[in-house]
Design an enzyme around this catalytic site. Structure first.
Site, short mmCIF file in Angstrom:
data_model
loop_
_atom_site.label_atom_id
_atom_site.label_comp_id
_atom_site.label_asym_id
_atom_site.label_seq_id
_atom_site.Cartn_x
_atom_site.Cartn_y
_atom_site.Cartn_z
N HIS A 60 0.84 -1.19 0.00
CA HIS A 60 0.00 0.00 0.00
C HIS A 60 0.87 1.25 0.00
O HIS A 60 2.01 1.23 0.49
CB HIS A 60 -0.91 0.01 1.23
CG HIS A 60 -2.02 -0.99 1.14
ND1 HIS A 60 -3.33 -0.65 1.23
CD2 HIS A 60 -1.99 -2.34 0.97
CE1 HIS A 60 -4.08 -1.72 1.12
NE2 HIS A 60 -3.29 -2.77 0.97
N GLU A 62 0.84 3.87 1.80
CA GLU A 62 1.30 4.27 3.13
C GLU A 62 2.52 3.45 3.56
O GLU A 62 3.48 3.98 4.10
CB GLU A 62 0.18 4.09 4.17
CG GLU A 62 -1.07 4.89 3.90
CD GLU A 62 -2.08 4.19 3.01
OE1 GLU A 62 -3.19 4.73 2.85
OE2 GLU A 62 -1.79 3.09 2.48
N CYS A 91 -6.74 1.81 4.81
CA CYS A 91 -7.48 0.65 5.31
C CYS A 91 -7.12 0.46 6.79
O CYS A 91 -6.15 1.05 7.27
CB CYS A 91 -7.14 -0.58 4.48
SG CYS A 91 -5.45 -1.18 4.71
#
Length: 184
Positions: A60, A62, A91
């Site tokens: 992801h 992040e 998420c």
């Protein structure tokens, strides 16, 4: 390593602040980083991460940022002001990772501007946002000025101005109210 910028069609597709954004499975994270010197922020780095979608390196945006930041940048003797502009909120798993990172690194101050709230009706996603907030991250919804700033700093725009879409302000108000309810 971060990219310098993204193309306009990618920005308009992924950063459109829809309440429900079907078919947008990628996440994009634009960042600015300032270091604090002599009690004043000094602009230092900026860039763009997108999530890696292939099965072997799935990561992801992040996590891509945190990996790069921890491996190449982070120093315990430096204070950082990091600002993210994300296409969607993280998420629950990524929110937890970022919250844990912030808990371990009090020298990092994080502000997150997000275009959309991902699955805002899901209690796990809500809890992820609350965990970020509890660890000191300032989570906000991108407004018109934030989209303009993101466009100017992170899009290969050829000096074309940002063109707002229909519903930008209405969706901003609805998402801002929803985020405020989640973070109460």
């Amino acid at each position: 390593n971060p990219m310098e910028a993204m193309y306009p069609h990618i920005f308009y597709f992924h950063f459109k602040n829809l309440l429900k954004a079907y078919g947008r499975n990628e996440s994009w994270l634009c960042f600015t980083m300032e270091v604090i010197k002599h009690h004043s922020p000094v602009s230092w780095k900026r860039g763009v991460f997108r999530n890696k979608v292939d099965p072997e390196t799935h990561c992801h945006a992040e996590r891509c940022f945190l990996s790069w930041f921890c491996d190449d940048i982070l120093s315990p003797n430096t204070n950082y002001q990091v600002t993210w502009y994300t296409s969607r909120s993280p998420c629950p798993e990524r929110a937890g990772e970022v919250a844990e990172f912030l808990a371990r690194h009090s020298n990092v101050n994080l502000t997150i501007f997000t275009a959309r709230l991902c699955y805002f009706w899901d209690t796990d996603y809500q809890e992820g946002l609350r965990s970020l907030n509890q660890e000191g991250a300032s989570v906000k919804i991108m407004g018109y000025k934030d989209f303009v700033s993101c466009w100017k700093n992170f899009v290969y725009s050829d000096d074309e101005p940002f063109k707002p879409w229909k519903g930008l302000q209405t969706n901003f108000r609805l998402l801002k109210r929803r985020l405020r309810e989640i973070l109460k």
